[in-house]
Design a protein around this motif. Structure first.
Motif, PDB file in Angstrom:
ATOM      1  N   ALA A  42      37.984  12.295 -43.126  1.00 52.20           N
ATOM      2  CA  ALA A  42      37.952  13.893 -42.934  1.00 52.20           C
ATOM      3  C   ALA A  42      36.993  14.421 -44.169  1.00 52.20           C
ATOM      4  O   ALA A  42      37.843  15.189 -44.941  1.00 52.20           O
ATOM      5  CB  ALA A  42      39.173  14.691 -42.831  1.00 52.20           C
ATOM      6  N   GLN A  43      35.881  14.024 -44.275  1.00 48.98           N
ATOM      7  CA  GLN A  43      35.060  14.356 -45.421  1.00 48.98           C
ATOM      8  C   GLN A  43      34.226  15.822 -45.358  1.00 48.98           C
ATOM      9  O   GLN A  43      33.308  16.026 -45.493  1.00 48.98           O
ATOM     10  CB  GLN A  43      34.331  13.264 -45.915  1.00 48.98           C
ATOM     11  N   THR A  44      34.942  17.031 -45.060  1.00 53.25           N
ATOM     12  CA  THR A  44      34.593  18.389 -45.088  1.00 53.25           C
ATOM     13  C   THR A  44      35.523  19.352 -45.723  1.00 53.25           C
ATOM     14  O   THR A  44      36.837  18.816 -45.925  1.00 53.25           O
ATOM     15  CB  THR A  44      34.402  18.681 -43.685  1.00 53.25           C
ATOM     16  N   ILE A  45      35.144  20.356 -46.241  1.00 50.56           N
ATOM     17  CA  ILE A  45      35.684  21.262 -46.990  1.00 50.56           C
ATOM     18  C   ILE A  45      36.934  21.654 -46.154  1.00 50.56           C
ATOM     19  O   ILE A  45      38.062  21.687 -46.862  1.00 50.56           O
ATOM     20  CB  ILE A  45      34.708  22.518 -47.312  1.00 50.56           C
ATOM     21  N   PRO A  46      36.785  22.329 -45.028  1.00 54.62           N
ATOM     22  CA  PRO A  46      38.137  22.676 -44.357  1.00 54.62           C
ATOM     23  C   PRO A  46      39.036  21.457 -44.108  1.00 54.62           C
ATOM     24  O   PRO A  46      40.408  21.718 -44.356  1.00 54.62           O
ATOM     25  CB  PRO A  46      37.845  23.269 -42.934  1.00 54.62           C
ATOM     26  N   ALA A  47      38.686  20.219 -43.964  1.00 56.56           N
ATOM     27  CA  ALA A  47      39.681  19.176 -43.911  1.00 56.56           C
ATOM     28  C   ALA A  47      40.127  18.822 -45.333  1.00 56.56           C
ATOM     29  O   ALA A  47      41.520  18.517 -45.272  1.00 56.56           O
ATOM     30  CB  ALA A  47      39.027  18.001 -43.281  1.00 56.56           C
ATOM     31  N   ALA A  48      39.464  19.011 -46.278  1.00 52.97           N
ATOM     32  CA  ALA A  48      40.138  18.876 -47.417  1.00 52.97           C
ATOM     33  C   ALA A  48      41.117  19.963 -47.975  1.00 52.97           C
ATOM     34  O   ALA A  48      42.053  19.488 -48.691  1.00 52.97           O
ATOM     35  CB  ALA A  48      38.790  18.801 -48.520  1.00 52.97           C
ATOM     36  N   TRP A  49      40.805  21.262 -47.351  1.00 56.54           N
ATOM     37  CA  TRP A  49      41.826  22.159 -47.695  1.00 56.54           C
ATOM     38  C   TRP A  49      43.153  21.685 -47.223  1.00 56.54           C
ATOM     39  O   TRP A  49      44.310  21.850 -47.785  1.00 56.54           O
ATOM     40  CB  TRP A  49      41.437  23.447 -47.102  1.00 56.54           C
ATOM     41  N   ILE A  50      43.078  21.378 -45.863  1.00 62.26           N
ATOM     42  CA  ILE A  50      44.190  21.022 -45.053  1.00 62.26           C
ATOM     43  C   ILE A  50      44.982  19.694 -45.889  1.00 62.26           C
ATOM     44  O   ILE A  50      46.345  19.733 -45.671  1.00 62.26           O
ATOM     45  CB  ILE A  50      44.104  20.858 -43.567  1.00 62.26           C
ATOM     46  N   PRO A 102      33.392  26.495 -44.276  1.00 59.86           N
ATOM     47  CA  PRO A 102      34.418  26.744 -45.288  1.00 59.86           C
ATOM     48  C   PRO A 102      35.261  28.047 -44.753  1.00 59.86           C
ATOM     49  O   PRO A 102      34.715  29.120 -45.335  1.00 59.86           O
ATOM     50  CB  PRO A 102      33.735  26.872 -46.434  1.00 59.86           C
ATOM     51  N   GLN A 103      35.927  27.897 -43.692  1.00 58.11           N
ATOM     52  CA  GLN A 103      36.613  29.097 -43.042  1.00 58.11           C
ATOM     53  C   GLN A 103      37.990  28.992 -43.207  1.00 58.11           C
ATOM     54  O   GLN A 103      38.447  27.787 -42.613  1.00 58.11           O
ATOM     55  CB  GLN A 103      36.244  29.327 -41.529  1.00 58.11           C
ATOM     56  N   TRP A 104      38.758  30.005 -43.746  1.00 54.72           N
ATOM     57  CA  TRP A 104      40.282  29.600 -43.537  1.00 54.72           C
ATOM     58  C   TRP A 104      40.940  31.049 -43.251  1.00 54.72           C
ATOM     59  O   TRP A 104      40.539  32.119 -43.752  1.00 54.72           O
ATOM     60  CB  TRP A 104      40.719  29.373 -45.181  1.00 54.72           C
ATOM     61  N   PRO A 105      41.943  31.066 -42.549  1.00 58.11           N
ATOM     62  CA  PRO A 105      42.433  29.530 -42.084  1.00 58.11           C
ATOM     63  C   PRO A 105      41.552  29.164 -40.786  1.00 58.11           C
ATOM     64  O   PRO A 105      40.534  29.785 -40.408  1.00 58.11           O
ATOM     65  CB  PRO A 105      43.697  30.170 -41.160  1.00 58.11           C
ATOM     66  N   LEU A 106      41.802  27.937 -40.352  1.00 55.35           N
ATOM     67  CA  LEU A 106      40.904  27.291 -39.561  1.00 55.35           C
ATOM     68  C   LEU A 106      40.907  27.799 -38.320  1.00 55.35           C
ATOM     69  O   LEU A 106      42.022  28.422 -37.787  1.00 55.35           O
ATOM     70  CB  LEU A 106      41.503  25.731 -39.387  1.00 55.35           C
ATOM     71  N   PRO A 107      39.814  28.069 -37.445  1.00 57.17           N
ATOM     72  CA  PRO A 107      39.950  28.459 -35.986  1.00 57.17           C
ATOM     73  C   PRO A 107      40.950  27.956 -35.155  1.00 57.17           C
ATOM     74  O   PRO A 107      41.334  26.593 -35.262  1.00 57.17           O
ATOM     75  CB  PRO A 107      38.375  28.391 -35.643  1.00 57.17           C
ATOM     76  N   THR A 154      46.068  22.074 -36.450  1.00 56.31           N
ATOM     77  CA  THR A 154      45.613  22.754 -37.793  1.00 56.31           C
ATOM     78  C   THR A 154      46.684  23.322 -38.495  1.00 56.31           C
ATOM     79  O   THR A 154      46.338  24.070 -39.537  1.00 56.31           O
ATOM     80  CB  THR A 154      44.667  24.023 -37.327  1.00 56.31           C
ATOM     81  N   LYS A 155      48.038  23.103 -38.092  1.00 60.65           N
ATOM     82  CA  LYS A 155      49.147  23.918 -38.822  1.00 60.65           C
ATOM     83  C   LYS A 155      49.289  23.252 -40.386  1.00 60.65           C
ATOM     84  O   LYS A 155      49.635  22.003 -40.262  1.00 60.65           O
ATOM     85  CB  LYS A 155      50.340  23.853 -38.320  1.00 60.65           C
ATOM     86  N   PRO A 156      49.107  23.848 -41.405  1.00 56.98           N
ATOM     87  CA  PRO A 156      49.120  23.232 -42.685  1.00 56.98           C
ATOM     88  C   PRO A 156      50.723  22.707 -42.941  1.00 56.98           C
ATOM     89  O   PRO A 156      51.635  23.374 -42.535  1.00 56.98           O
ATOM     90  CB  PRO A 156      48.690  24.205 -43.629  1.00 56.98           C
ATOM     91  N   ALA A 157      50.963  21.715 -43.623  1.00 50.04           N
ATOM     92  CA  ALA A 157      52.227  21.357 -44.277  1.00 50.04           C
ATOM     93  C   ALA A 157      52.617  22.346 -45.048  1.00 50.04           C
ATOM     94  O   ALA A 157      52.016  23.299 -45.507  1.00 50.04           O
ATOM     95  CB  ALA A 157      52.002  20.234 -45.003  1.00 50.04           C
ATOM     96  N   ARG A 158      54.062  22.405 -45.087  1.00 53.72           N
ATOM     97  CA  ARG A 158      54.867  23.481 -45.738  1.00 53.72           C
ATOM     98  C   ARG A 158      55.644  22.864 -46.997  1.00 53.72           C
ATOM     99  O   ARG A 158      55.802  21.735 -47.139  1.00 53.72           O
ATOM    100  CB  ARG A 158      55.902  24.116 -44.944  1.00 53.72           C
ATOM    101  N   GLY A 159      55.880  23.819 -48.074  1.00 57.35           N
ATOM    102  CA  GLY A 159      56.505  23.280 -49.076  1.00 57.35           C
ATOM    103  C   GLY A 159      55.710  23.063 -50.290  1.00 57.35           C
ATOM    104  O   GLY A 159      56.337  22.969 -51.324  1.00 57.35           O
TER     105      GLY A 159
END
Length: 501
Positions: free
Chosen positions: A92-100, A376-381, A464-469
């Protein structure tokens, strides 16, 4: 002589004084960042206690029980502070994947199973774009050989094998982090070629990363054969051979394969392994092991495969073959094992719990309508899809194996997900000696999270739901996540590149 003895006594007294009194940790200037009062865990030293961390110029300057002053201070009371996770298997070598992945606690994501080709231009392109977390690539053996026009369906000639090995060495000279060996995607390539590439890796003291050649549950060409090749070549060459995602490569043979790996290591064979806590894998729909005739060999049906572009589960082998022909690059999720069935969950647990096995995600990039989403879009679509392991591998491991089942400790989690991956890479990238640790001089790649609430939230239905905590994530001393919020402009990620170039 008396004067000399007095000098010795005075020196000894001063030394004892220095040992009995701690020098103030706080210099005249405040630290760039102070992480105060957290439960600090360092898997290398075994530290697990309340400490203050001072960060300066992207590195940990001090770890102490004394109060510190910082230009920015994080109140980490009640939170765990540890080295960011080093993911040795991230496509997952993209900016949105790195964010997640940052929300999953990852501060370094390396593409090692597949790697890249050519190497130098990939590093150059990503450096221009920037990344929120650290990145790096092995040399993609398969791409190097197909770039020569060699087929995947037959062994190369002796002359071509020499050329392939030379190309792989070229990639190492350009900074590749070892050799990615996608043997499972070219199972009919020559065994001699695999051996010769491993000999090169041994000569250059770099690791190899193998997707095993055969993963079938049934013989012949079963998982035992595929894993045996890696172990035998490691023993024969002295190369360090890392085996990728043993959960989705060994499948129902995991207990037998786990014993093979542990016994080989106990006998001095230089191999390592990784796993993730999911029962499904993900790949391109035209992977050889997904051809309709081979599905019984891995105990799945066409309907076990989800075509991500549309969400379709092919009802028949004929429909699967049709999709493979019309969109061979299409991403799929393959449900090998069902995590909700205890007997099948045990196979996954056995893979994760292999002694000294690492946690790695095998993350894949997000896509929309069959095309990679890299904006580079957040949150992900909402339409973006992937495998949930991209967003929830490390936090899911903590929630299940550490908090719920208590199968290992948080210190062991950091050892498997931060320290062991960093050590794996030290021979080829000496800078990794400063990652995966919390100590003065180490890189300030640090995560701060709530151990009672941290968990993966992505599912097969909502990928696409980010981890919590994850309260704070720092890469090189810079915030990527601050107080639970993503800083979308942060690009502190740096290349991890082989020093053998």
């Amino acid at each position: 002589m008396k004067q000399h003895l007095r000098a010795l006594c005075l020196g000894a007294s001063l030394s004892l004084l220095a040992l009995s009194t701690s020098a103030p940790a706080q210099p005249a200037e405040p630290y760039d960042v102070v992480i105060a009062g957290g439960r600090v865990i360092d898997p290398e030293s075994g530290l697990d206690g309340i400490r203050q961390i001072g960060i300066r110029d992207g590195r940990i300057a001090v770890v102490t029980t004394e109060p510190l002053r910082g230009r920015t201070t994080i109140d980490a009371k009640g939170l765990v502070v540890g080295p960011g996770f080093v993911d040795v298997h991230s496509h997952a070598q993209t900016i949105p994947a790195a964010w997640i992945q940052a929300f999953d606690g990852v501060t370094t994501a390396l593409e090692l199973e597949g790697g890249t080709w050519p190497v130098a231009s990939t590093y150059d392109a990503i450096a221009k774009e920037g990344r929120p977390i650290n990145y790096g690539f092995s040399v993609n053996w398969l791409a190097a050989r197909t770039d020569m026009g060699l087929p995947r369906t037959a062994p190369a000639s002796d002359e071509d094998v020499v050329r392939v090995v030379a190309r792989v060495e070229q990639g190492l000279n350009e900074g590749g982090l070892g050799v990615g060996m996608l043997a499972g995607y070219a199972p009919d390539t020559g065994r001699q070629e695999y051996l010769d590439v491993a000999r090169l890796a041994a000569k250059r003291d770099v690791p190899t990363f193998t997707h095993v050649r055969t993963k079938n549950t049934r013989e012949p060409k079963g998982a035992v054969e595929g894993f045996s090749e890696v172990i035998a070549v490691a023993a024969a060459t002295g190369a360090h051979m890392h085996i990728c995602h043993i959960n989705s490569s060994a499948l129902r043979a995991i207990p037998s394969i786990a014993a093979m790996i542990e016994t080989a290591r106990a006998n001095g064979v230089s191999i390592s392994s990784e796993a993730y806590p999911w029962g499904a894998g993900s790949t391109k729909i035209d992977a050889p092991f997904l051809h309709p005739d081979n599905l019984p060999q891995i105990n799945i049906k066409s309907s076990s495969i989800v075509y991500l572009k549309t969400g379709e589960r092919p009802a028949t082998n004929a429909r699967l073959a049709e999709l493979q022909k019309s969109d061979p690059e299409g991403q799929v999720v393959i449900h090998y094992l069902d995590e909700t069935i205890p007997a099948e969950r045990r196979f996954i647990d056995d893979a994760v719990m292999v002694k000294d096995s690492m946690i790695a995600s095998d993350a894949v990039p997000y896509e929309i309508d069959g095309k990679i989403f890299d904006k580079p879009q957040w949150p992900l679509p909402a339409k973006a899809v992937s495998h949930p392991r991209t967003a929830s591998t490390f936090t899911a491991t903590i929630a299940y194996y550490v908090r719920e089942k208590r199968m290992f400790s948080l210190n062991e989690m950091f050892r498997r997900a931060s320290l062991l991956p960093a050590r794996l890479m030290e021979s080829v990238a000496p800078g990794m000696r400063d990652k995966g640790r919390i100590r003065p001089g180490a890189d300030a790649d640090i995560i701060v999270f709530d151990p009672e609430t941290v968990a993966g939230q992505a599912s097969y239905e909502d990928t696409t739901k980010p981890a919590r905590g994850m309260a704070n994530v720092l890469v090189g001393g810079q915030f990527v996540i601050r107080d639970g919020k993503l800083i979308t402009t942060a690009r502190p990620g740096r290349p991890i590149r082989g020093a053998t170039r």
